[in-house]
Every structure is written in structure tokens, then in C-alpha cells.
Design a protein around this motif. Structure first.
Motif, PDB file in Angstrom:
ATOM      1  N   MET A 198      -7.935 -35.969  62.575  1.00  0.00           N
ATOM      2  CA  MET A 198      -8.138 -35.441  61.241  1.00  0.00           C
ATOM      3  C   MET A 198      -8.421 -33.941  61.337  1.00  0.00           C
ATOM      4  O   MET A 198      -9.332 -33.512  62.032  1.00  0.00           O
ATOM      5  N   ALA A 199      -7.626 -33.159  60.636  1.00  0.00           N
ATOM      6  CA  ALA A 199      -7.713 -31.707  60.715  1.00  0.00           C
ATOM      7  C   ALA A 199      -9.072 -31.190  60.256  1.00  0.00           C
ATOM      8  O   ALA A 199      -9.603 -30.235  60.834  1.00  0.00           O
ATOM      9  N   ALA A 200      -9.630 -31.810  59.216  1.00  0.00           N
ATOM     10  CA  ALA A 200     -10.925 -31.352  58.708  1.00  0.00           C
ATOM     11  C   ALA A 200     -12.004 -31.480  59.778  1.00  0.00           C
ATOM     12  O   ALA A 200     -12.820 -30.573  59.957  1.00  0.00           O
ATOM     13  N   LEU A 201     -11.997 -32.577  60.500  1.00  0.00           N
ATOM     14  CA  LEU A 201     -12.998 -32.766  61.554  1.00  0.00           C
ATOM     15  C   LEU A 201     -12.821 -31.740  62.662  1.00  0.00           C
ATOM     16  O   LEU A 201     -13.813 -31.226  63.191  1.00  0.00           O
ATOM     17  N   SER A 202     -11.598 -31.415  63.003  1.00  0.00           N
ATOM     18  CA  SER A 202     -11.351 -30.395  64.033  1.00  0.00           C
ATOM     19  C   SER A 202     -11.898 -29.045  63.594  1.00  0.00           C
ATOM     20  O   SER A 202     -12.516 -28.333  64.391  1.00  0.00           O
ATOM     21  N   SER A 203     -11.680 -28.711  62.338  1.00  0.00           N
ATOM     22  CA  SER A 203     -12.194 -27.436  61.814  1.00  0.00           C
ATOM     23  C   SER A 203     -13.720 -27.419  61.802  1.00  0.00           C
ATOM     24  O   SER A 203     -14.345 -26.415  62.149  1.00  0.00           O
ATOM     25  N   LEU A 204     -14.308 -28.530  61.391  1.00  0.00           N
ATOM     26  CA  LEU A 204     -15.768 -28.612  61.377  1.00  0.00           C
ATOM     27  C   LEU A 204     -16.340 -28.533  62.780  1.00  0.00           C
ATOM     28  O   LEU A 204     -17.355 -27.871  63.009  1.00  0.00           O
ATOM     29  N   ASP A 205     -15.688 -29.191  63.725  1.00  0.00           N
ATOM     30  CA  ASP A 205     -16.136 -29.117  65.123  1.00  0.00           C
ATOM     31  C   ASP A 205     -16.072 -27.690  65.644  1.00  0.00           C
ATOM     32  O   ASP A 205     -16.969 -27.237  66.361  1.00  0.00           O
ATOM     33  N   ALA A 206     -15.017 -26.969  65.266  1.00  0.00           N
ATOM     34  CA  ALA A 206     -14.879 -25.574  65.698  1.00  0.00           C
ATOM     35  C   ALA A 206     -16.004 -24.722  65.119  1.00  0.00           C
ATOM     36  O   ALA A 206     -16.602 -23.896  65.825  1.00  0.00           O
ATOM     37  N   ALA A 207     -16.317 -24.916  63.855  1.00  0.00           N
ATOM     38  CA  ALA A 207     -17.412 -24.166  63.227  1.00  0.00           C
ATOM     39  C   ALA A 207     -18.745 -24.493  63.885  1.00  0.00           C
ATOM     40  O   ALA A 207     -19.567 -23.603  64.122  1.00  0.00           O
ATOM     41  N   LEU A 208     -18.948 -25.775  64.193  1.00  0.00           N
ATOM     42  CA  LEU A 208     -20.214 -26.194  64.793  1.00  0.00           C
ATOM     43  C   LEU A 208     -20.332 -25.775  66.258  1.00  0.00           C
ATOM     44  O   LEU A 208     -21.436 -25.691  66.781  1.00  0.00           O
ATOM     45  N   LYS A 209     -19.215 -25.497  66.886  1.00  0.00           N
ATOM     46  CA  LYS A 209     -19.250 -24.963  68.246  1.00  0.00           C
ATOM     47  C   LYS A 209     -19.841 -23.549  68.229  1.00  0.00           C
ATOM     48  O   LYS A 209     -20.579 -23.154  69.119  1.00  0.00           O
ATOM     49  N   ILE A 210     -19.512 -22.802  67.174  1.00  0.00           N
ATOM     50  CA  ILE A 210     -20.030 -21.444  67.016  1.00  0.00           C
ATOM     51  C   ILE A 210     -21.506 -21.473  66.617  1.00  0.00           C
ATOM     52  O   ILE A 210     -22.317 -20.725  67.145  1.00  0.00           O
ATOM     53  N   ASP A 211     -21.835 -22.346  65.669  1.00  0.00           N
ATOM     54  CA  ASP A 211     -23.212 -22.473  65.187  1.00  0.00           C
ATOM     55  C   ASP A 211     -23.526 -23.953  64.984  1.00  0.00           C
ATOM     56  O   ASP A 211     -23.214 -24.522  63.938  1.00  0.00           O
ATOM     57  N   PRO A 212     -24.137 -24.593  65.983  1.00  0.00           N
ATOM     58  CA  PRO A 212     -24.404 -26.032  65.919  1.00  0.00           C
ATOM     59  C   PRO A 212     -25.325 -26.463  64.773  1.00  0.00           C
ATOM     60  O   PRO A 212     -25.403 -27.643  64.458  1.00  0.00           O
ATOM     61  N   GLU A 213     -26.001 -25.511  64.140  1.00  0.00           N
ATOM     62  CA  GLU A 213     -26.912 -25.846  63.052  1.00  0.00           C
ATOM     63  C   GLU A 213     -26.387 -25.345  61.694  1.00  0.00           C
ATOM     64  O   GLU A 213     -27.161 -25.224  60.741  1.00  0.00           O
ATOM     65  N   HIS A 214     -25.101 -25.099  61.608  1.00  0.00           N
ATOM     66  CA  HIS A 214     -24.502 -24.623  60.359  1.00  0.00           C
ATOM     67  C   HIS A 214     -24.504 -25.768  59.348  1.00  0.00           C
ATOM     68  O   HIS A 214     -23.698 -26.700  59.432  1.00  0.00           O
ATOM     69  N   LEU A 215     -25.445 -25.695  58.412  1.00  0.00           N
ATOM     70  CA  LEU A 215     -25.654 -26.808  57.479  1.00  0.00           C
ATOM     71  C   LEU A 215     -24.430 -27.146  56.629  1.00  0.00           C
ATOM     72  O   LEU A 215     -24.128 -28.331  56.475  1.00  0.00           O
TER      73      LEU A 215
END
Length: 95
Positions: free
Chosen positions: A1-18
Motif C-alpha cells: 500500500m503506497a500510503a503506508l510506504s509514505s508514512l513509513d518514510a516520514a516516520l523514518k525521518i521523525d519517528p514521533e511525527h504525530l
């Protein structure tokens, strides 16, 4: 799922990005990865325990996965916090 990949990428940068955590939990639940969704909800609430929508999704996830007592506690937290009338009404209905 593309959305999950994008969210994982964002959380890799900032694991606490609410905002990313708040989107990732329901996205995981939607594809049946409910245990992973639960962990995301708990992480988000560890960062900010006042997130009514996260309490709501956590509670629904717990009810769906036969964790009724935990689900009831989470949905009661939605009602207690009471900052979103629609979610409060939905939580009351789910109880």
C-alpha cells in the motif's frame, strides 16, 4: 500500500511525527494489520495522551480484536476528553 510506504518514510525521518502516526494506525487496521495498528495507537498516545481520535480508533480496534475491556476503557476516554462531539457520539454508540 503506497500510503503506508509514505508514512513509513516520514516516520523514518521523525519517528514521533504525530500526523503520520495518526494516519498510519487506521491505515494498518484497514488492511487487517490490527496488532501493528494497536502498537501505533499506543505510541501516539504515549506522545500525546489527549488525542481523542487516536483513543477512538484504538478503542474500536480493541473491540474488533475481542479485547472488550480495553476497548471500553479507550472509548470511555474519548467521552471523558470530550473535545470532538462526533467522536463522543460514535464512542457512546459503540459502547
Amino acid at each position: 500500500m503506497a500510503a503506508l510506504s509514505s508514512l513509513d518514510a516520514a516516520l523514518k525521518i521523525d519517528p514521533e511525527h504525530l500526523p503520520s502516526l495518526m494516519c498510519k494506525g487506521p491505515s494498518l487496521a484497514a488492511v487487517g494489520r490490527r496488532d501493528q495498528a494497536q502498537a501505533v495507537y499506543e505510541k501516539a498516545l504515549g506522545i500525546n495522551p489527549s488525542l481523542v481520535s487516536v483513543w477512538y480508533f484504538k478503542g474500536i480496534n480493541e473491540l474488533v480484536t475481542n479485547r472488550r475491556d480495553a476497548g471500553v476503557r479507550s472509548l470511555r476516554k474519548v467521552i471523558e476528553l470530550g473535545t470532538d462531539d462526533e467522536l463522543v457520539a460514535d464512542a457512546r454508540e459503540a459502547l
